[in-house]
Design an enzyme around this catalytic site. Structure first.
Site, PDB file in Angstrom:
ATOM      1  CG  LEU A 199      -1.927  -1.210   1.245  1.00 15.37           C
ATOM      2  CD1 LEU A 199      -2.860  -1.103   2.429  1.00 15.37           C
ATOM      3  CD2 LEU A 199      -2.722  -1.365  -0.057  1.00 15.37           C
ATOM      4  CB  ILE A 247       6.793  -8.777  -1.994  1.00 11.59           C
ATOM      5  CG1 ILE A 247       7.681  -7.660  -2.566  1.00 11.59           C
ATOM      6  CG2 ILE A 247       5.421  -8.811  -2.628  1.00 11.59           C
ATOM      7  CD1 ILE A 247       7.992  -7.801  -4.037  1.00 11.59           C
ATOM      8  CB  ALA A 273       4.681  -6.259  -5.865  1.00 12.19           C
ATOM      9  CB  THR A 296       8.779  -3.642 -18.386  1.00 14.17           C
ATOM     10  OG1 THR A 296       8.877  -2.536 -19.274  1.00 14.17           O
ATOM     11  CG2 THR A 296      10.093  -3.744 -17.637  1.00 14.17           C
ATOM     12  CG  ASP A 297       8.192  -2.112 -23.493  1.00 15.58           C
ATOM     13  OD1 ASP A 297       8.419  -1.624 -22.368  1.00 15.58           O
ATOM     14  OD2 ASP A 297       7.510  -1.528 -24.361  1.00 15.58           O
ATOM     15  CD  GLU A 298      10.461   1.375 -19.452  1.00 14.41           C
ATOM     16  OE1 GLU A 298      11.487   1.843 -18.956  1.00 14.41           O
ATOM     17  OE2 GLU A 298       9.326   1.854 -19.278  1.00 14.41           O
ATOM     18  CE1 TYR A 330       9.716  -0.694 -13.636  1.00 13.85           C
ATOM     19  CE2 TYR A 330      10.057   0.010 -15.908  1.00 13.85           C
ATOM     20  CZ  TYR A 330       9.343  -0.719 -14.965  1.00 13.85           C
ATOM     21  OH  TYR A 330       8.268  -1.476 -15.366  1.00 13.85           O
ATOM     22  CB  SER A 331      14.682  -0.896 -17.740  1.00 10.25           C
ATOM     23  OG  SER A 331      15.771  -0.035 -17.893  1.00 10.25           O
ATOM     24  CE  LYS A 371       9.334  -5.355 -13.797  1.00  8.00           C
ATOM     25  NZ  LYS A 371       8.339  -5.894 -12.841  1.00  8.00           N
ATOM     26  CB  ILE A 381      -2.256   8.821 -20.289  1.00  6.68           C
ATOM     27  CG1 ILE A 381      -1.633   8.291 -21.587  1.00  6.68           C
ATOM     28  CG2 ILE A 381      -3.737   9.168 -20.493  1.00  6.68           C
ATOM     29  CD1 ILE A 381      -2.238   7.012 -22.123  1.00  6.68           C
ATOM     30  N   PRO A 382      -2.134  10.434 -17.457  1.00  8.46           N
ATOM     31  CG  PRO A 382      -2.398   9.102 -15.559  1.00  8.46           C
ATOM     32  CD  PRO A 382      -1.746   9.119 -16.905  1.00  8.46           C
TER      33      PRO A 382
HETATM   34  P1  NAD Z   1       1.978   0.572  -9.960  1.00  5.28           P
HETATM   35  O1  NAD Z   1       3.139   1.407  -9.540  1.00  5.28           O
HETATM   36  O2  NAD Z   1       0.708   1.225 -10.352  1.00  5.28           O
HETATM   37  O3  NAD Z   1       1.620  -0.465  -8.799  1.00  5.28           O
HETATM   38  C1  NAD Z   1       2.588  -1.236  -8.146  1.00  5.28           C
HETATM   39  C2  NAD Z   1       1.946  -1.817  -6.880  1.00  5.28           C
HETATM   40  O4  NAD Z   1       2.949  -2.676  -6.290  1.00  5.28           O
HETATM   41  C3  NAD Z   1       1.571  -0.757  -5.857  1.00  5.28           C
HETATM   42  O5  NAD Z   1       0.286  -1.000  -5.320  1.00  5.28           O
HETATM   43  C4  NAD Z   1       2.643  -0.905  -4.777  1.00  5.28           C
HETATM   44  O6  NAD Z   1       2.181  -0.613  -3.466  1.00  5.28           O
HETATM   45  C5  NAD Z   1       3.018  -2.375  -4.907  1.00  5.28           C
HETATM   46  N1  NAD Z   1       4.389  -2.633  -4.441  1.00  5.28           N
HETATM   47  C6  NAD Z   1       5.524  -2.047  -4.898  1.00  5.28           C
HETATM   48  N2  NAD Z   1       6.572  -2.523  -4.215  1.00  5.28           N
HETATM   49  C7  NAD Z   1       6.085  -3.421  -3.309  1.00  5.28           C
HETATM   50  C8  NAD Z   1       6.662  -4.219  -2.318  1.00  5.28           C
HETATM   51  N3  NAD Z   1       7.971  -4.191  -2.070  1.00  5.28           N
HETATM   52  N4  NAD Z   1       5.869  -5.014  -1.571  1.00  5.28           N
HETATM   53  C9  NAD Z   1       4.517  -5.036  -1.778  1.00  5.28           C
HETATM   54  N5  NAD Z   1       3.907  -4.280  -2.705  1.00  5.28           N
HETATM   55  C10 NAD Z   1       4.688  -3.485  -3.454  1.00  5.28           C
HETATM   56  O7  NAD Z   1       2.558  -0.344 -11.118  1.00  5.28           O
HETATM   57  P2  NAD Z   1       1.824  -0.919 -12.408  1.00  5.28           P
HETATM   58  O8  NAD Z   1       1.893   0.098 -13.472  1.00  5.28           O
HETATM   59  O9  NAD Z   1       0.516  -1.498 -12.002  1.00  5.28           O
HETATM   60  O10 NAD Z   1       2.835  -2.088 -12.811  1.00  5.28           O
HETATM   61  C11 NAD Z   1       2.645  -3.416 -12.333  1.00  5.28           C
HETATM   62  C12 NAD Z   1       3.725  -4.301 -12.906  1.00  5.28           C
HETATM   63  O11 NAD Z   1       3.678  -4.246 -14.333  1.00  5.28           O
HETATM   64  C13 NAD Z   1       5.138  -3.883 -12.533  1.00  5.28           C
HETATM   65  O12 NAD Z   1       5.900  -5.042 -12.282  1.00  5.28           O
HETATM   66  C14 NAD Z   1       5.655  -3.157 -13.752  1.00  5.28           C
HETATM   67  O13 NAD Z   1       7.060  -3.256 -13.856  1.00  5.28           O
HETATM   68  C15 NAD Z   1       4.956  -3.925 -14.849  1.00  5.28           C
HETATM   69  N6  NAD Z   1       4.729  -3.195 -16.109  1.00  5.28           N
HETATM   70  C16 NAD Z   1       4.078  -1.984 -16.105  1.00  5.28           C
HETATM   71  C17 NAD Z   1       3.817  -1.328 -17.303  1.00  5.28           C
HETATM   72  C18 NAD Z   1       3.050  -0.025 -17.348  1.00  5.28           C
HETATM   73  O14 NAD Z   1       2.857   0.534 -18.434  1.00  5.28           O
HETATM   74  N7  NAD Z   1       2.576   0.504 -16.226  1.00  5.28           N
HETATM   75  C19 NAD Z   1       4.246  -1.900 -18.515  1.00  5.28           C
HETATM   76  C20 NAD Z   1       4.902  -3.141 -18.486  1.00  5.28           C
HETATM   77  C21 NAD Z   1       5.127  -3.777 -17.265  1.00  5.28           C
END
Ligand code: NAD
Length: 309
Positions: free
Chosen positions: A34, A57, A78, A120-122, A146-147, A150, A187-188
């Protein structure tokens, strides 16, 4: 079927949980710490089919006791997900994306649970405008913390498959759009700027190209990969729809009814990748998945309407 979702209160994880809970025979345990971007009220309407464990986690071994031995499958969303934050403060990205993923993998290994890692594609790094889309066999050349965090997690996950036989699948998706995305994302930012009549910040010259997918398509693909994919494999998830940041901003400005004086070109992001693009033929061929919501212009119109309310 009982599934464990990590990061289910985030943008994509929450969409995935809703998709899953629409299936009457699925229940979910969601571990999420959260953080600032989480949607804390998600899925409350599903009663005892949904349980939130508010935890990092990194504590998974402590918070998931024997009561949770009936979990069938793990979906690991996460992560710290915003590149700009990884430039201003890299450490949380190592803690959550690398060490955190390691601990979730350890849980999967010890309890012999299949695990899908959402990546991710990154991780493939920057393509030029003429390069072919990245395939799953391409080398990893991440540019940001970040990338690279990942990519590190992906490599550790693959080593768990190879060394321990842990049932790992990795998916790598392009940029997601959809409702309920946190305000820090592009976008936001565009629509909040239009609404507040402040300039829309565009990095560099705005020519950076991204592939965009509807979050619902991403979630369907994750489910398809988990059901029909092969362990030890990576699956790219893309829509095939690419556009530059500048094109996207211009679309939003037009739909909003503003003009191009709403844009402001700002100092480029450090290490800013030029383009990402995915070859998604493998997931289509092996699982039958294909994107359904391919009209991004329709989403831009929907988003514009939502922000105007
Ligand atoms: P987000 O930032 O909206 O949400 C991430 C969630 O993970 C949050 O609720 C956060 O509290 C939780 N979190 C983060 N670290 C944590 C931890 N240590 N323990 C417990 N909870 C934890 O992210 P998102 O955009 O929903 O992305 C989700 C996944 O998809 C990620 O792994 C991201 O790398 C991957 N991803 C995202 C996109 C994109 O366009 N947003 C594209 C490709 C991949």
């Amino acid at each position: 079927m009982k599934i464990l979702v990590t990061g289910g209160c985030g943008f994509i994880g929450s969409s995935f949980m809703e998709l899953m809970l629409d299936k009457p025979d699925v229940s979910i345990v969601n571990i999420d710490k959260l953080s600032y971007c989480s949607n804390k009220n998600i899925c409350k309407q599903y009663g005892d089919r949904y349980e939130l464990i508010p935890s990092d986690i990194n504590e998974i071994a402590n918070v998931l006791n024997e009561k949770y031995s009936d979990i069938d499958q793990i979906f690991h969303f996460a992560a710290e997900s915003h590149v700009d934050n990884s430039i201003s403060d890299p450490f949380p990205f190592i803690e959550s994306n690398v060490t955190g993923t390691f601990r979730v993998l350890e849980y999967a290994r010890k309890h012999n649970k299949p695990i899908l890692i959402v990546s991710t594609d990154e991780v493939y790094g920057s393509l030029s405008l003429n390069d072919k889309p990245s395939t799953e066999k391409d080398p990893l050349k991440p540019s940001s913390v970040y990338s690279s965090s990942k990519a590190s997690a992906d490599l550790i996950a693959l080593s768990y498959f190879r060394t321990f036989g842990t049932k790992v699948i990795i998916t790598r998706c392009c940029n997601n759009y959809g409702v309920n995305q946190y305000k820090e994302k592009f976008i936001p930012t565009i629509f909040n700027s239009l609404k507040n009549e402040t300039k829309i910040p565009i990095y560099g010259n705005g020519e950076n190209v991204r592939e965009w997918i509807n979050v619902l398509d991403h979630c369907e693909a994750v489910w398809a990969a988990s059901q029909k994919g092969r362990f030890g494999e990576i699956y790219n998830i893309g829509s095939g729809y690419e556009c530059s940041n500048l094109e996207l901003v211009k679309k939003a400005i037009k739909v909003w009814g503003a003009d191009e004086s709403s844009m402001s070109f700002v100092k480029d992001r450090k290490g800013h990748d030029v383009r990402y693009s995915l070859d998604s033929s493998k997931i289509k061929k092996e699982t039958g998945w294909s994107p359904k919501y391919t009209n991004m212009d329709a989403f831009v119109e929907l988003a514009s309407g939502m922000w105007k309310k």
